[in-house]
Design an enzyme around this catalytic site. Structure first.
Site: not given
Length: 287
Positions: A17, A109, A124, A144
């Site tokens: 990334e 966020d 999302a 997560y």
């Protein structure tokens, strides 16, 4: 090339990334770092996206460079929580125009004091459905292993994850974690919940002690004692901490591949040296 095809290939997939600059003044330095990482020939590279789409143009430009100039498949992040529907439509059109077919769809966020009920997108899964309607994109999402910090509990978190898969998410990339057993347990529970898409393991090499507070604030990730001991012992010595942090991340990656995880995505923080050392450490494993 679509990311899902890379992830489903027989050999392990290692990717990195990078993040775009906040201002145009820093664009060339970021581009230079991206070029160095791309020269390592990772399976693909992802490019993050500022809150509210503030760096969306940079994200698209860097992703296009990664593909067109460096020959590495690119995955463009897109967040939606403080973006309008018109903004999301404009970004998807830009991505299509630049030939970018891989998108990581994220809520993002919540800004302080933000009224989520008035937003065009609250989750999302809504963004995923929108992108799916607007082109032939390969769409990924976030997950997560230790549950989203805002989730009521792990079962609720898995239910929301299943909703994203049902809306067209083709793979998930995890938040960072430092104990592989947490990921293995999460994958088992995800499969039991009917989530069948590939799960890419997100690994963060911690190369300086100052990162720990930020990591804890962002993710709340559990820190194993063996990891804490490394930071306690080497945190005051920058070179030793870098070496130890890369070694710890490398050990995680090797164990993940050995246990059948098909893909690992490294949060390399625009640091070519970290990416290079990790790539060297696993070069024969991913060959």
């Amino acid at each position: 090339m679509k990311i899902i095809d890379l992830i489903k290939s027989p050999k392990p997939t290692l990717s990195f990334e990078v993040f775009p600059p906040k201002t145009s003044q820093n664009f060339e330095s970021v581009r230079a770092a991206v070029e160095e990482i791309a020269a390592l020939r990772p399976a693909f590279m992802s490019v993050t996206y500022g809150a509210g789409g503030g760096t969306s143009d940079f994200t698209a430009d860097i992703a296009a460079d990664i593909q067109d100039k460096f020959g590495v498949p690119a995955l463009a992040h897109m967040t939606c929580v403080s973006s309008s529907r018109e903004k999301v439509h404009a970004v998807t059109e830009t991505l299509k125009a630049k030939g970018i077919t891989n998108v990581l769809a994220l809520r993002g966020d919540l800004p302080q004091g933000f009224d989520l009920s008035a937003a065009d997108y609250r989750y999302a899964s809504e963004l995923i459905a929108e992108i799916k309607e607007r082109g032939d994109f390969c769409i990924g999402g976030a997950c997560y292993p230790e549950a989203h910090p805002e989730s009521e509990d792990s079962m609720t978190d898995l239910r929301h994850l299943k909703e994203k898969a049902d809306q067209g998410c083709e793979f998930f990339t995890t938040q960072m974690f430092f104990d592989n057993s947490i990921l293995y347990n999460f994958i088992y529970r995800a499969r039991a919940a009917g989530i069948t898409v590939p799960i890419v393991a997100g690994v963060m090499p911690v190369t300086n002690a100052a990162q720990i507070k930020r990591i804890m604030a962002i993710s709340g990730s559990a820190l194993p004692q063996r990891f804490v001991r490394i930071v306690d012992r080497y945190g005051s010595d920058p070179e030793a901490m870098m070496q130890a942090g890369i070694a710890y991340a490398t050990a995680q990656i090797i164990d993940l591949f050995a246990n059948g995880v098909p893909a690992v995505h490294v949060y390399s923080m625009n640091k070519p040296e970290i990416a290079r050392r990790i790539m060297e450490n696993v070069s024969s494993i991913i060959a």
